[in-house]
Write an enzyme that holds these catalytic residues in place. Sequence first.
Site, PDB file in Angstrom:
ATOM      1  N   LYS A  22     -19.789  -7.224  -0.785  1.00 53.29           N
ATOM      2  CA  LYS A  22     -18.574  -7.405   0.027  1.00 53.29           C
ATOM      3  C   LYS A  22     -17.769  -6.105   0.086  1.00 53.29           C
ATOM      4  O   LYS A  22     -17.326  -5.681   1.156  1.00 53.29           O
ATOM      5  CB  LYS A  22     -17.711  -8.508  -0.585  1.00 53.29           C
ATOM      6  CG  LYS A  22     -16.274  -8.551  -0.052  1.00 53.29           C
ATOM      7  CD  LYS A  22     -15.385  -9.439  -0.901  1.00 53.29           C
ATOM      8  CE  LYS A  22     -13.942  -9.422  -0.426  1.00 53.29           C
ATOM      9  NZ  LYS A  22     -13.178  -8.229  -0.844  1.00 53.29           N
ATOM     10  N   ARG A 121      -0.253  -3.543  -4.849  1.00 45.43           N
ATOM     11  CA  ARG A 121      -1.474  -2.805  -4.488  1.00 45.43           C
ATOM     12  C   ARG A 121      -1.085  -1.783  -3.420  1.00 45.43           C
ATOM     13  O   ARG A 121      -1.408  -1.932  -2.256  1.00 45.43           O
ATOM     14  CB  ARG A 121      -2.539  -3.765  -3.949  1.00 45.43           C
ATOM     15  CG  ARG A 121      -2.907  -4.849  -4.943  1.00 45.43           C
ATOM     16  CD  ARG A 121      -3.708  -5.963  -4.303  1.00 45.43           C
ATOM     17  NE  ARG A 121      -5.107  -5.635  -4.136  1.00 45.43           N
ATOM     18  CZ  ARG A 121      -5.994  -6.436  -3.560  1.00 45.43           C
ATOM     19  NH1 ARG A 121      -5.604  -7.592  -3.072  1.00 45.43           N
ATOM     20  NH2 ARG A 121      -7.250  -6.091  -3.445  1.00 45.43           N
ATOM     21  N   ASP A 306     -12.627  -7.791 -11.307  1.00 42.38           N
ATOM     22  CA  ASP A 306     -13.078  -8.955 -10.523  1.00 42.38           C
ATOM     23  C   ASP A 306     -13.829  -9.988 -11.352  1.00 42.38           C
ATOM     24  O   ASP A 306     -14.035 -11.114 -10.894  1.00 42.38           O
ATOM     25  CB  ASP A 306     -14.022  -8.496  -9.394  1.00 42.38           C
ATOM     26  CG  ASP A 306     -13.325  -7.610  -8.386  1.00 42.38           C
ATOM     27  OD1 ASP A 306     -13.032  -6.457  -8.749  1.00 42.38           O
ATOM     28  OD2 ASP A 306     -13.084  -8.062  -7.259  1.00 42.38           O
ATOM     29  N   ARG A 398     -14.110 -15.710   1.635  1.00 44.21           N
ATOM     30  CA  ARG A 398     -13.911 -14.309   2.005  1.00 44.21           C
ATOM     31  C   ARG A 398     -14.912 -13.414   1.282  1.00 44.21           C
ATOM     32  O   ARG A 398     -15.135 -12.279   1.697  1.00 44.21           O
ATOM     33  CB  ARG A 398     -12.499 -13.846   1.639  1.00 44.21           C
ATOM     34  CG  ARG A 398     -11.396 -14.314   2.596  1.00 44.21           C
ATOM     35  CD  ARG A 398     -10.080 -13.622   2.283  1.00 44.21           C
ATOM     36  NE  ARG A 398     -10.325 -12.228   2.022  1.00 44.21           N
ATOM     37  CZ  ARG A 398     -10.021 -11.609   0.877  1.00 44.21           C
ATOM     38  NH1 ARG A 398      -9.438 -12.249  -0.105  1.00 44.21           N
ATOM     39  NH2 ARG A 398     -10.299 -10.332   0.714  1.00 44.21           N
TER      40      ARG A 398
END
Length: 428
Positions: A22, A121, A306, A398
């Site tokens: 991704k 971010r 992640d 996503r």
Amino acid sequence: MDVYKITGENRLQGTIKVSGAKNSAVALIPASILANSPVTIGGIPEISDAWTLKALLEEIGGEVSFEDGKMTIDPTDMIALPLPNGNVKKLRASYYLMGAMLGRFKKAVIGLPGGCFLGPRPIDQHIKGFEALGAKITNEHGAIYLRADELIGAKIYLDVASVGATINIMLAAVLAKGRTVIENAAKEPEIIDVATLLTNMGANIKGAGTSVIRIEGVEELHGTEHTIIPDRIEAATFMIMAAAVGDGITIDNVIPLHLEAIIAKLREMGVKIEIGEESIYVPKTDFSTLQAVDVKTLVYPGFPTDIQQPLAVLMSQAFGSSKVTDTIYTARFKHIDELRRMNADARVEGNTAIIKGPSRLHGSTVTATDLRAGAALVLAGLLAEGETEVQDIYHIERGYSSLIEKLRDLGADIRRETILARVAETKE
């Protein structure tokens, strides 16, 4: 509202194939803007972020086809149309359009990007890089305006080794005049993947994957064909799943080198892992020997932020008290409250989560607050007794391609259902 319904405690077995990365796809697709003829990228995951980027490229005049994981982009007739909001708001990585459009057209108008909310971010390092190359940047009515008479190579030191900023500056610099040097560059495999595509298009890039990247500007870039690297985060998610609920699972289409930090941490917990050339086999885990560990997330090649969320589920089954300290995204602990609904013994103190085990997880109604939190809740649902309903699954979709089909092929009882959103009753 679409939800996942999962009936837990089914043991899973078989082979699961990892999709393309991704975090590469969302940069490779915008990079195609820089070419003067069609670019074909194979192995793109069929995730909503990829479809959103396809729509964005079509908005500025690109011809894009996307089927069976192969995207062909003809950028010939693209023009520098403003993209103030709409699709831009749907994904964080829409900021790569800034670097690509600035590189090709010397101007761009891009709405402030969306994506998962994981705390601050900022894109200040991206802007710092663009300004060093000679662009003027202004923020007007919630959109970023980028303009340059010409882009000229420069020496850029990143205050933080940001993946997004490293890639974005590369995109802007490949067509700039002269030499650009990016110091304290991020080293993630996805950066090498983007550099490989750009090099195949005719760019001159040295040092991708190290902390210093040197780029000699070229006159033009041409189309090419490229195959994306496997998604190391998806692979790691499946490894943790195999450890938690597997009776022997092979994870296929992986680059083991990209997973070294995760492999080391799982082995430290007591998970057995057998490494092949392009696959990893995780036999059934003996839970009686599963030990608590401490994890600190770091930039690559350290332990990825992640993966701390899915790992929290396995930690809930280990003996002792595990600690996760997230040095990248301090707000990345929203999954802890959801896991507590499922009977996990966990709490957050500052930028650290403390998870005590082993706990028997119970099915519950939980909410995916972001992409990797959603992955963690799916894992928890597979492990828990009873039924788990995961809401806000658009976050999960996503980043994980064909997740339901992949899990069902291993024997998981998971389905997607549309339910009527529950309306809270107000009492007079």
